[in-house]
Motif scaffolding. Structure first.
Motif, PDB file in Angstrom:
ATOM      1  N   THR A  48       0.828  -1.206   0.000  1.00  0.00           N
ATOM      2  CA  THR A  48       0.000   0.000   0.000  1.00  0.00           C
ATOM      3  C   THR A  48       0.860   1.252   0.000  1.00  0.00           C
ATOM      4  N   PHE A  49       1.937   1.235   0.780  1.00  0.00           N
ATOM      5  CA  PHE A  49       2.812   2.409   0.866  1.00  0.00           C
ATOM      6  C   PHE A  49       3.400   2.762  -0.502  1.00  0.00           C
ATOM      7  N   TYR A  50       3.972   1.790  -1.188  1.00  0.00           N
ATOM      8  CA  TYR A  50       4.624   2.097  -2.465  1.00  0.00           C
ATOM      9  C   TYR A  50       3.607   2.407  -3.565  1.00  0.00           C
ATOM     10  N   ARG A  51       2.457   1.760  -3.535  1.00  0.00           N
ATOM     11  CA  ARG A  51       1.432   2.057  -4.550  1.00  0.00           C
ATOM     12  C   ARG A  51       0.860   3.456  -4.364  1.00  0.00           C
ATOM     13  N   ASN A  52       0.895   3.964  -3.152  1.00  0.00           N
ATOM     14  CA  ASN A  52       0.400   5.312  -2.860  1.00  0.00           C
ATOM     15  C   ASN A  52       1.555   6.244  -2.484  1.00  0.00           C
ATOM     16  N   PHE A  53       2.701   6.044  -3.126  1.00  0.00           N
ATOM     17  CA  PHE A  53       3.900   6.775  -2.735  1.00  0.00           C
ATOM     18  C   PHE A  53       3.734   8.289  -2.850  1.00  0.00           C
ATOM     19  N   SER A  54       2.915   8.735  -3.793  1.00  0.00           N
ATOM     20  CA  SER A  54       2.734  10.182  -3.978  1.00  0.00           C
ATOM     21  C   SER A  54       2.137  10.845  -2.745  1.00  0.00           C
ATOM     22  N   ALA A  55       1.510  10.060  -1.859  1.00  0.00           N
ATOM     23  CA  ALA A  55       0.920  10.617  -0.639  1.00  0.00           C
ATOM     24  C   ALA A  55       1.921  10.692   0.513  1.00  0.00           C
ATOM     25  N   SER A  56       3.150  10.230   0.281  1.00  0.00           N
ATOM     26  CA  SER A  56       4.133  10.140   1.371  1.00  0.00           C
ATOM     27  C   SER A  56       4.785  11.468   1.716  1.00  0.00           C
ATOM     28  N   GLY A  57       4.710  12.440   0.784  1.00  0.00           N
ATOM     29  CA  GLY A  57       5.410  13.705   0.993  1.00  0.00           C
ATOM     30  C   GLY A  57       6.872  13.661   0.580  1.00  0.00           C
ATOM     31  N   LEU A  58       7.305  12.514   0.042  1.00  0.00           N
ATOM     32  CA  LEU A  58       8.689  12.349  -0.402  1.00  0.00           C
ATOM     33  C   LEU A  58       8.781  12.514  -1.920  1.00  0.00           C
ATOM     34  N   ILE A  59       9.918  13.042  -2.379  1.00  0.00           N
ATOM     35  CA  ILE A  59      10.136  13.120  -3.828  1.00  0.00           C
ATOM     36  C   ILE A  59      10.729  11.813  -4.360  1.00  0.00           C
ATOM     37  N   GLY A  60      11.274  11.027  -3.447  1.00  0.00           N
ATOM     38  CA  GLY A  60      11.876   9.765  -3.838  1.00  0.00           C
ATOM     39  C   GLY A  60      12.335   9.006  -2.616  1.00  0.00           C
ATOM     40  N   ALA A  61      12.796   7.786  -2.834  1.00  0.00           N
ATOM     41  CA  ALA A  61      13.246   6.965  -1.720  1.00  0.00           C
ATOM     42  C   ALA A  61      14.203   5.896  -2.195  1.00  0.00           C
ATOM     43  N   ASN A  62      15.028   5.437  -1.275  1.00  0.00           N
ATOM     44  CA  ASN A  62      15.776   4.197  -1.468  1.00  0.00           C
ATOM     45  C   ASN A  62      14.988   3.089  -0.802  1.00  0.00           C
ATOM     46  N   ILE A  63      15.178   1.877  -1.292  1.00  0.00           N
ATOM     47  CA  ILE A  63      14.497   0.730  -0.710  1.00  0.00           C
ATOM     48  C   ILE A  63      15.538  -0.307  -0.325  1.00  0.00           C
ATOM     49  N   THR A  64      15.411  -0.804   0.903  1.00  0.00           N
ATOM     50  CA  THR A  64      16.274  -1.891   1.346  1.00  0.00           C
ATOM     51  C   THR A  64      15.398  -3.100   1.663  1.00  0.00           C
ATOM     52  N   VAL A  65      16.028  -4.178   2.097  1.00  0.00           N
ATOM     53  CA  VAL A  65      15.273  -5.404   2.367  1.00  0.00           C
ATOM     54  C   VAL A  65      14.198  -5.142   3.413  1.00  0.00           C
ATOM     55  N   PRO A  66      13.053  -5.793   3.295  1.00  0.00           N
ATOM     56  CA  PRO A  66      12.717  -6.831   2.313  1.00  0.00           C
ATOM     57  C   PRO A  66      11.782  -6.323   1.213  1.00  0.00           C
ATOM     58  N   HIS A  67      11.873  -5.029   0.863  1.00  0.00           N
ATOM     59  CA  HIS A  67      10.828  -4.422   0.037  1.00  0.00           C
ATOM     60  C   HIS A  67      11.218  -4.124  -1.410  1.00  0.00           C
ATOM     61  N   LYS A  68      12.401  -4.534  -1.861  1.00  0.00           N
ATOM     62  CA  LYS A  68      12.847  -4.139  -3.206  1.00  0.00           C
ATOM     63  C   LYS A  68      11.935  -4.690  -4.306  1.00  0.00           C
TER      64      LYS A  68
END
Length: 281
Positions: A48-68
Motif C-alpha cells: 500500500t505504501f509504495y502504490r500510494n507513494f505520492s501521498a508520502s510527501g517524499l520526492i523519492g526513496a531508497n528501498i532496502t530489504v525486504p521491500h525491493k
C-alpha cells in the motif's frame, strides 16, 4: 533549490542504515535545501505504501530489504536493471506523477571496483560469485555488462543459483558449494555476496589455496570493513577491495535523480562512514 525536498531510506528495519549519513553529507556539501531520513515500512503495509507513494510527501526513496521486489511491482516505469532483477532500490516521481524505479546496486559494485582497483576489467575473464540473493543478481548483471566471459554462481542451495543462471543466459553457470575449490583455480575475480563473515553472522570458511595470486577478491559485506575473506586473501598477496564503496557508489545516481547534482564519493565521505562503523578516523 528553493523548496525543501525530502527523500528517505525505506524498508524494515532501517534503524541501522547508513544511507542518511551518505546523503546528508552530500546535501550539506552542495548546500542543498533538502532532507534525507529513515522511514520504517512494516511488511504488511509495504504494498500500500509504495502504490500510494505520492501521498508520502517524499520526492523519492531508497528501498532496502525486504521491500525491493514490492517497490518494483508498484512502479509505473522501471529501468532495464530493475526490470531484469525484479527489484528496485531507488524510486522517484516524474513530472507526470508516475512512480519510476531503478536498480543501482550493480552500478555501486562497478563504481567501487573502478575507483579502488582501476583496470580490474581490462581483460574480463572468469568470475566466481558466492551466494544467490539480490546482491548476487546485481553483481552478475554488472559483470555481464563488462563482458566477463564466464560468471560462476556458487550457492549451498543450488536451485537458487540455477534460477539466476537461467535468467542471465549461457555465460552464467550455477554450482553447488562442493565445486568451489575447482572453480577458484581458474578465477580472475572472487566476489562474496553472502552475509557470511558479516558482524554477528557465521564466518565464511573457504580455502583460498587454489585461487591464482593475481585474482581480485571483493566482499559485499562492509561490517566489518576487512572481513576474514579479505584478510585471508591479502595475506596471500591477492588484491582486495572492501564492500563499503558499493554502498557509497549505489547512492550517487539516486542523489542526482532527486537533487539534480551528481555527487562524488570522496575520501572525506568514506572516512565519515568508516568512523561510524567504529573504524576510527
Amino acid at each position: 533549490m528553493s523548496e525543501n525536498r525530502k527523500a528517505a531510506i525505506t524498508g524494515h528495519p532501517v534503524i541501522h542504515s547508513r544511507s542518511p549519513l551518505v546523503h546528508g553529507y552530500w546535501l550539506k556539501k552542495h548546500g542543498i535545501d533538502g532532507e534525507y531520513g529513515r522511514l520504517d515500512v512494516p511488511p504488511g503495509e509495504a504494498e500500500t505504501f509504495y502504490r500510494n507513494f505520492s501521498a508520502s510527501g517524499l520526492i523519492g526513496a531508497n528501498i532496502t530489504v525486504p521491500h525491493k521486489e514490492t517497490a518494483a511491482a508498484a512502479c509505473d516505469w522501471l529501468d532495464d536493471a530493475a526490470k531484469t532483477m525484479g527489484a528496485a532500490n531507488t524510486i522517484w516521481l516524474d513530472e507526470d506523477g508516475r512512480l519510476c524505479g531503478a536498480n543501482t546496486d550493480w552500478l555501486g559494485f562497478l563504481g567501487n571496483l573502478d575507483q579502488l582497483a582501476p583496470g580490474w576489467d581490462v581483460e574480463p575473464g572468469t568470475a566466481v560469485v558466492l551466494g544467490a540473493g539480490g546482491a548476487a543478481r546485481a553483481v552478475v548483471f554488472a559483470l555481464l555488462s563488462r563482458n566477463f566471459k564466464a560468471v560462476h554462481i556458487v550457492n549451498r542451495t543450488i536451485e537458487k543459483a540455477q534460477k539466476i543462471a537461467g535468467e542471465f543466459g549461457s555465460k552464467t553457470i550455477a554450482h553447488g558449494w562442493d565445486k568451489l575449490g575447482e572453480l577458484l583455480g581458474k578465477a580472475d575475480l572472487l566476489v562474496n555476496t553472502t552475509s557470511l563473515g558479516m558482524t554477528g553472522k557465521q564466518p565464511l570458511e573457504i580455502d583460498l589455496s587454489p585461487l591464482p595470486g593475481t585474482a581480485l577478491v571483493t566482499d559485499a559485506v562492509y561490517a566489518p570493513l576487512e572481513t576474514d575473506l579479505l584478510k585471508q586473501a591479502a595475506a596471500r598477496g591477492n588484491p582486495t577491495v572492501d564492500g563499503l564503496g558499493m554502498l557509497l557508489h549505489q547512492a550517487v545516481p539516486a542523489f542526482e535523480r532527486w537533487f539534480s547534482v551528481r555527487p562524488q564519493v570522496d575520501d572525506e565521505l568514506r572516512g565519515l562512514i568508516v568512523k561510524d562503523l567504529g573504524g576510527g578516523s
